[in-house]
Write a protein that holds these residues in place. Structure first.
Motif, mmCIF file in Angstrom:
data_model
loop_
_atom_site.group_PDB
_atom_site.id
_atom_site.type_symbol
_atom_site.label_atom_id
_atom_site.label_comp_id
_atom_site.label_asym_id
_atom_site.label_seq_id
_atom_site.Cartn_x
_atom_site.Cartn_y
_atom_site.Cartn_z
ATOM 1 N N ASP A 127 0.812 -1.220 0.000
ATOM 2 C CA ASP A 127 0.000 0.000 0.000
ATOM 3 C C ASP A 127 0.845 1.270 0.000
ATOM 4 O O ASP A 127 0.422 2.288 -0.530
ATOM 5 C CB ASP A 127 -0.963 0.012 1.201
ATOM 6 C CG ASP A 127 -2.409 -0.166 0.743
ATOM 7 O OD1 ASP A 127 -2.748 0.332 -0.350
ATOM 8 O OD2 ASP A 127 -3.198 -0.791 1.464
ATOM 9 N N PHE B 21 -1.848 -1.890 -5.550
ATOM 10 C CA PHE B 21 -2.698 -2.391 -4.499
ATOM 11 C C PHE B 21 -3.887 -1.489 -4.327
ATOM 12 O O PHE B 21 -3.791 -0.311 -4.460
ATOM 13 C CB PHE B 21 -1.929 -2.505 -3.185
ATOM 14 C CG PHE B 21 -2.397 -3.696 -2.409
ATOM 15 C CD1 PHE B 21 -2.464 -4.938 -3.018
ATOM 16 C CD2 PHE B 21 -2.789 -3.587 -1.096
ATOM 17 C CE1 PHE B 21 -2.904 -6.048 -2.297
ATOM 18 C CE2 PHE B 21 -3.217 -4.697 -0.385
ATOM 19 C CZ PHE B 21 -3.272 -5.914 -0.976
ATOM 20 N N HIS C 179 -4.101 5.347 2.571
ATOM 21 C CA HIS C 179 -3.827 3.967 2.980
ATOM 22 C C HIS C 179 -2.429 3.882 3.608
ATOM 23 O O HIS C 179 -2.218 3.213 4.612
ATOM 24 C CB HIS C 179 -3.931 3.008 1.795
ATOM 25 C CG HIS C 179 -5.262 3.085 1.093
ATOM 26 N ND1 HIS C 179 -5.547 2.365 -0.045
ATOM 27 C CD2 HIS C 179 -6.384 3.805 1.378
ATOM 28 C CE1 HIS C 179 -6.791 2.643 -0.428
ATOM 29 N NE2 HIS C 179 -7.310 3.521 0.407
ATOM 30 N N GLU D 217 -4.466 6.295 -2.003
ATOM 31 C CA GLU D 217 -3.324 5.479 -1.572
ATOM 32 C C GLU D 217 -2.481 6.210 -0.528
ATOM 33 O O GLU D 217 -1.868 5.583 0.333
ATOM 34 C CB GLU D 217 -2.471 5.052 -2.769
ATOM 35 C CG GLU D 217 -3.185 4.080 -3.731
ATOM 36 C CD GLU D 217 -3.664 2.791 -3.060
ATOM 37 O OE1 GLU D 217 -3.042 2.344 -2.087
ATOM 38 O OE2 GLU D 217 -4.693 2.249 -3.508
ATOM 39 N N GLU E 209 -10.764 0.488 -2.474
ATOM 40 C CA GLU E 209 -10.215 -0.510 -3.411
ATOM 41 C C GLU E 209 -11.293 -1.002 -4.381
ATOM 42 O O GLU E 209 -11.011 -1.249 -5.549
ATOM 43 C CB GLU E 209 -9.588 -1.684 -2.659
ATOM 44 C CG GLU E 209 -8.496 -1.325 -1.638
ATOM 45 C CD GLU E 209 -7.273 -0.623 -2.218
ATOM 46 O OE1 GLU E 209 -7.237 -0.335 -3.427
ATOM 47 O OE2 GLU E 209 -6.350 -0.335 -1.437
HETATM 48 FE FE LIG Z 1 -4.538 0.856 -1.440
#
Ligand SMILES: [Fe+2]
Ligand SMILES: [Fe+2]
Length: 339
Positions: free
Chosen positions: A79, A339, A116, A113, A213
């Motif tokens: 991540d 990811f 994250h 992201e 996601e």
């Molecule tokens: Fe992510």
């Protein structure tokens, strides 16, 4: 006041050499991408709003704490690469004059992201200040965790240059297939962990990230619907190989890594299992080995049914009893880190 109109007419500005982010334009080809981007704006969330004080290090035994820190450090291998991976893809999409909503979607994935990554960072700082690598381990378990994480990041570092120079080499549809697989994997992972965890802060994080996601997955699927039909056979077999590479790479966090690509010392997996078991014991939400395998198999079956619609072969994944094409060895250049 009047403007100047030269007698011979206006001079045409020189053509701008491409690839280049200029000239500026805002073309919309795919309304659905625009809609998803709008949803990304309204579903925005702020990691600072979580009640971080309720994440108390002393709620866990020292071993569980290290195990949980280790898992977040492992997640960060994936991540925390997101911001740079998608920021680079966003710049590439500007240079290639991709339609405006696609560029904006890359931007919103980058934004997500960063959140994250911030969650990985904050959890680790609450549990093991200075972690994942910059603290002084005092027990064998802590030393094993730091060492394993060092090896994970070494492997993460092996694909970066390949990824960052590969962007211009293939059509976006190739890249997006790998992105799609990563998003399928991550949405699956976080859904499972949100239902498995016993801590409210972890549940909040997993739920929010999982929703992001799923949105990323929608972006990838929408993009692929428009860009897949033109793929040549050569690119199709490249995609088959990249799907296997995705499995090899992502299994590290979804299940256990197969003995391919990963450059690891022989004790890595044994120590990894001990650390992950402590994270399980601390009720972080990591599924049991067999549950992980089942989840991963279902997600891969979804990927298979999607790519087969476009006549793309699925790779053999004997580790999960999925048959398919043998694609040979996987090298760092085959890995698209997402990811
Ligand atoms: Fe992510
Ligand atoms: Fe994502």
């Amino acid at each position: 006041m009047s403007v100047i109109v030269p007698p011979g007419g206006f001079l045409e500005p020189p053509a701008i050499p491409q690839p280049n982010i200029y000239p500026i334009e805002w073309r919309v080809d795919t309304q659905k991408l625009q809609d998803i981007y709008e949803r990304g704006k309204t579903q925005v969330w702020n990691p600072s709003d979580f009640p971080w004080d309720s994440l108390r290090a002393d709620a866990w035994s020292p071993e569980e704490r290290v195990g949980i820190m280790y898992w977040w450090g492992l997640l960060a291998n994936f991540d925390a690469s997101g911001p740079a991976v998608f920021a680079r893809a966003m710049i590439h999409s500007f240079e290639m004059h991709e339609e405006d909503p696609l560029r904006k979607c890359f931007f919103s994935i980058t934004r997500d992201e960063v959140n994250h990554e911030e969650c990985c960072q904050r959890v680790i700082q609450r549990l093991v200040p200075g972690g994942p690598l910059d603290f002084t381990p005092t027990t064998d378990l802590e030393r094993a965790a730091v060492n394993n994480l060092g090896w994970l990041y070494h492997n993460g570092g092996r694909y970066w240059n390949g990824y960052s120079t590969s962007l211009g080499k293939y059509p976006l549809a190739v890249l997006f297939t790998s992105f799609m697989m990563g998003e399928m994997a991550s949405s699956t992972l976080f859904r499972g962990m949100a239902s498995g965890t016993r801590h409210a802060v972890f549940r909040d994080i997993f739920t929010r990230i999982g929703r992001d996601e799923s949105r990323h997955l929608q972006i990838c699927l929408t993009m692929l619907e428009t860009s897949w039909p033109g793929l040549t056979d050569e690119y199709k077999s490249l995609i088959t190989k990249q799907l296997r590479a995705g499995f090899v790479f992502l299994s590290m966090v979804l299940w256990e890594p197969p003995n391919q690509f990963w450059d690891l010392p022989d004790y890595f997996l044994a120590n990894h299992r001990v650390l992950i078991d402590y994270a399980r014991q601390g009720r972080l939400g990591v599924l049991q080995y067999d549950e992980q395998a089942d989840n991963w198999r279902v997600a891969l079956a979804r990927v298979r049914s999607i790519v087969e619609r476009w006549g793309i072969d699925f790779p053999a994944i004997p580790e999960l009893d999925l048959d398919g094409v043998d694609v040979g060895e996987i090298s760092p250049e085959d890995i698209v880190p997402v990811f």
